[in-house]
Write an enzyme that holds these catalytic residues in place. Structure first.
Site, PDB file in Angstrom:
ATOM      1  N   GLU A   1       0.912  -1.310  -0.056  1.00  0.00           N
ATOM      2  CA  GLU A   1      -0.019   0.245   0.080  1.00  0.00           C
ATOM      3  C   GLU A   1       1.139   1.207   0.022  1.00  0.00           C
ATOM      4  O   GLU A   1       1.944   1.472   1.101  1.00  0.00           O
ATOM      5  CB  GLU A   1      -0.877   0.018   1.316  1.00  0.00           C
ATOM      6  CG  GLU A   1      -1.820   1.335   1.428  1.00  0.00           C
ATOM      7  CD  GLU A   1      -2.637   1.307   2.526  1.00  0.00           C
ATOM      8  OE1 GLU A   1      -3.149   2.558   2.760  1.00  0.00           O
ATOM      9  OE2 GLU A   1      -2.762   0.332   3.161  1.00  0.00           O
TER      10      GLU A   1
ATOM     11  N   LYS B   1      -7.843 -15.247  16.357  1.00  0.00           N
ATOM     12  CA  LYS B   1      -8.185 -14.603  15.102  1.00  0.00           C
ATOM     13  C   LYS B   1      -9.557 -14.155  14.722  1.00  0.00           C
ATOM     14  O   LYS B   1     -10.110 -14.348  13.449  1.00  0.00           O
ATOM     15  CB  LYS B   1      -7.652 -15.847  14.224  1.00  0.00           C
ATOM     16  CG  LYS B   1      -5.894 -16.154  14.207  1.00  0.00           C
ATOM     17  CD  LYS B   1      -5.563 -17.332  13.538  1.00  0.00           C
ATOM     18  CE  LYS B   1      -4.171 -17.525  13.849  1.00  0.00           C
ATOM     19  NZ  LYS B   1      -3.511 -18.930  13.232  1.00  0.00           N
TER      20      LYS B   1
ATOM     21  N   ASP C   1       2.146 -14.077  12.775  1.00  0.00           N
ATOM     22  CA  ASP C   1       0.871 -14.868  12.391  1.00  0.00           C
ATOM     23  C   ASP C   1       0.080 -13.688  11.750  1.00  0.00           C
ATOM     24  O   ASP C   1      -0.373 -12.861  12.501  1.00  0.00           O
ATOM     25  CB  ASP C   1       0.119 -15.738  13.000  1.00  0.00           C
ATOM     26  CG  ASP C   1      -0.811 -16.340  12.564  1.00  0.00           C
ATOM     27  OD1 ASP C   1      -1.345 -16.152  11.467  1.00  0.00           O
ATOM     28  OD2 ASP C   1      -1.347 -17.819  12.669  1.00  0.00           O
TER      29      ASP C   1
ATOM     30  N   HIS D   1      -2.948   9.918  -1.497  1.00  0.00           N
ATOM     31  CA  HIS D   1      -3.052   8.742  -1.921  1.00  0.00           C
ATOM     32  C   HIS D   1      -3.078   8.716  -3.465  1.00  0.00           C
ATOM     33  O   HIS D   1      -2.554   7.745  -4.105  1.00  0.00           O
ATOM     34  CB  HIS D   1      -4.492   7.856  -1.391  1.00  0.00           C
ATOM     35  CG  HIS D   1      -4.259   7.347  -0.011  1.00  0.00           C
ATOM     36  ND1 HIS D   1      -3.969   5.933  -0.026  1.00  0.00           N
ATOM     37  CD2 HIS D   1      -4.274   7.809   1.001  1.00  0.00           C
ATOM     38  CE1 HIS D   1      -3.835   5.664   1.199  1.00  0.00           C
ATOM     39  NE2 HIS D   1      -3.932   6.860   1.877  1.00  0.00           N
TER      40      HIS D   1
END
Length: 593
Positions: free
Chosen positions: A271, A403, A479, A577
């Protein structure tokens, strides 16, 4: 001892009493009249070489020094003095000598090698003979070969040629074998997941699996890299059935001044603007004196679900587990799973006759999921003696919770619970962040607090904490799926010092990180951990590296929140952006496909 050789034609002959070796007779007439390198000066060859080498480097140094002076003085390079002309002449002479010396030597060695190969081919059908020891040949021994009428010169060794032929044959055989294996994988007679164990070569297994996949799907994987990765390092622990690896660029934000220490934070992301924005936040924190952090909790959780015949029986186990008198016994059973695991707390919740048991323990420098699971299994095995009617439904019942966004992690914490704060000076807010304190305070209240409440957010009272968490996690081998609960964060912004300065803080109750195990041991991720100074385990203080990494993650989130909130308040978010996160191609001029 005797050595079996083929008869060889004489390759050398006597030229003088000094015993100077000549070329093979085919080329003698050409070489006898050729000038030698030592003819350039009436000196021994090594002295002649030394003179010309010294001349070459001395002249080059002189000319380079003169040209540098001309450039500094704006003098045209084509204006040449007498000294420079003499230097150029000397340079040309030395270059001609050096080229002649090395060039002639190379050509001569090539001609001798080629002619030797030619003679070997001519004689390869002749019978073998026994070449006896030198002492049996009288005066024609190896030490007196030059004086003999029929000298015996051994042929050049064919070891290199034979090795090349062997390698080529092995490669061809391997290609045939690989093709057969690919066909068997495509046909289903060989399972793809068993290639590593059958072949004993992880990279070869990945290459074969890749080819089979392309044939099965009819789709190309040409853009996915295969070479340049250590497939042995992921076997049995990081990834199964690999066919290549994905490249993610890593940028550096910082220095982040946190608790008086500077850190260069690696961020793996695709990004645009993310690293640049976080870097701006780091700068604002740095020039304002740095950020401080505090670690509140450190404990990984696992919550199995067990079932009984009645809710009453489930309640009895709940009371047993939560009784402080039983905690020491349960701790001993739990802690024997690892020398780093230490049980901290047991929390239970009942749903009918089902009991959810949330174990919380410290895990040293490891993230600790496997460690805590082993400890939980030990306790469940221990409980079966007193509760034989207990039915273990699953080692994880989602009351952990791993998660997934969950209020239990938001309230009770999981992994490391960290708060990080900084005071940003008024002039820094204006000059570096391009906004003002009042605008940031108002935006945080309406966006991060009220807006998130309107959305029914769970742990998402922030601007983009998960952006920074994910980037740091991927770079350091964490992770990435645990970004879900690790990104739980509430950002607080308020005016201090009579409204002049800005106080900003991030509270993150469930940062799940480790510095050993899993992806942290891979080469790239290990390098990023080393950059932060938290690679591996710290023996003298187990767990300190993983706790430090958690505070760095929180400090990076603080920088990211500060910068992006300032961009929104100043109205710069869209423009930045469009500039850094979008292609500059004018799509209106692209012809339709």
């Amino acid at each position: 001892m005797d050595v079996r050789r083929r008869p060889v034609k004489p390759l050398i002959s006597a030229k003088s009493a000094a015993g100077e070796l000549l070329k093979p007779h085919k080329f003698q007439n050409h070489s006898s009249s050729s000038p030698r390198a030592s003819d350039a000066l009436p000196l021994p060859l090594y002295l002649t070489n030394g003179v010309f080498f010294t001349l070459f480097f001395s002249v080059m140094y002189f000319l380079l020094h003169r040209w540098r002076e001309k450039i500094r003085n704006s003098t045209p390079l084509h204006v040449v003095t007498l000294s420079e002309l003499a230097a150029l002449a000397s340079l040309i002479a030395s270059v001609i000598y050096l080229l002649g010396f090395f060039g002639v030597g190379f050509v001569q060695s090539f001609v001798i090698r080629t002619s030797s190969e030619h003679w070997d081919v001519e004689d390869e059908n002749m019978g073998d003979f026994i070449l006896e020891e030198d002492s049996r040949r009288g005066p024609c021994s190896a030490s007196t070969t030059i004086g003999c009428a029929v000298p015996m010169v051994p042929l050049p060794p064919k070891v290199a040629v034979e090795e090349v032929e062997k390698v080529a044959a092995a490669t061809a055989q391997s290609s045939v074998e690989d093709e057969e294996i690919i066909k068997s994988v495509v046909a289903g007679t060989t399972t793809s997941y068993s290639l590593e164990s059958k072949l004993g070569d992880c990279k070869r297994a990945a290459a074969i699996r890749r080819q089979a996949l392309q044939r099965l799907t009819g789709k190309s994987l040409s853009g996915l890299p295969l070479d340049g990765f250590d497939y042995e390092s992921i076997l049995g622990q990081c990834c199964e059935m690999p066919v290549g690896y994905v490249q993610i660029p890593v940028g550096i934000a910082g220095p982040l001044l946190l608790d008086g220490i500077e850190y260069s934070v690696p961020m793996a992301t695709t990004e645009g603007c993310l690293v640049a924005s976080t870097n701006r936040g780091c700068k604002a924190i740095y020039v304002s004196g740095g950020a401080t952090s505090v670690l509140l909790r450190d404990g990984m959780t696992r919550a199995p679900v067990v079932r009984f015949g009645t809710a009453k029986r489930a309640g009895e186990l709940k009371h047993f587990l939560e009784n402080p008198l039983n905690f020491e016994t349960l701790s001993v059973v739990f802690n024997k799973s690892s020398r780093f695991a230490r049980l901290q707390k047991i929390q239970c919740a009942i749903a009918g006759k089902n009991l959810y048991i949330r174990f919380n323990c410290s895990t040293g420098d490891a993230m600790g999921m496997n460690m805590v699971s082993k400890g939980v299994q030990n306790v469940l095995d221990f409980l079966e003696s007193d509760f034989p009617d207990m039915d273990v439904i699953g080692i994880s019942g989602n009351f952990c919770s791993d998660k997934k966004p969950a209020a239990v992690n938001w309230i009770e914490g999981r992994g490391k619970s960290v708060v990080c704060e900084a005071i940003i000076k008024e002039e820094v807010v204006k000059k570096v962040l391009k906004t003002n304190v009042a605008a940031l305070v108002e935006l945080n209240m309406l966006k991060n607090l009220t807006g998130s409440a309107m959305a029914g957010a769970l742990g998402g009272f922030n601007s983009h904490a998960s952006n920074i968490v994910s980037a740091v996690y991927i770079a350091t081998g964490q992770d990435p799926a645990q970004n879900v609960e690790s990104s739980h964060c509430i950002t607080m912004i308020e005016a201090v010092n009579d409204g002049k300065d800005l106080h900003i803080s991030v509270s993150m109750p469930s940062i799940e990180v480790g510095t050993v195990g899993g992806g942290t041991q891979l080469a790239s991720q290990s390098a990023c951990l080393n950059l932060l100074g938290v690679k591996g385990a710290r023996k003298e203080s187990p767990g300190s590296n993983s706790r430090l990494l958690a505070t760095i993650v929180a400090g990076s989130v603080l920088a990211g929140e500060l910068s992006v909130m300032s961009a929104i308040a100043a109205g710069h978010l869209v423009n930045s952006h469009m500039k850094y996160n979008r292609s500059s191609k004018d799509v209106t001029k692209v012809p339709p496909s």
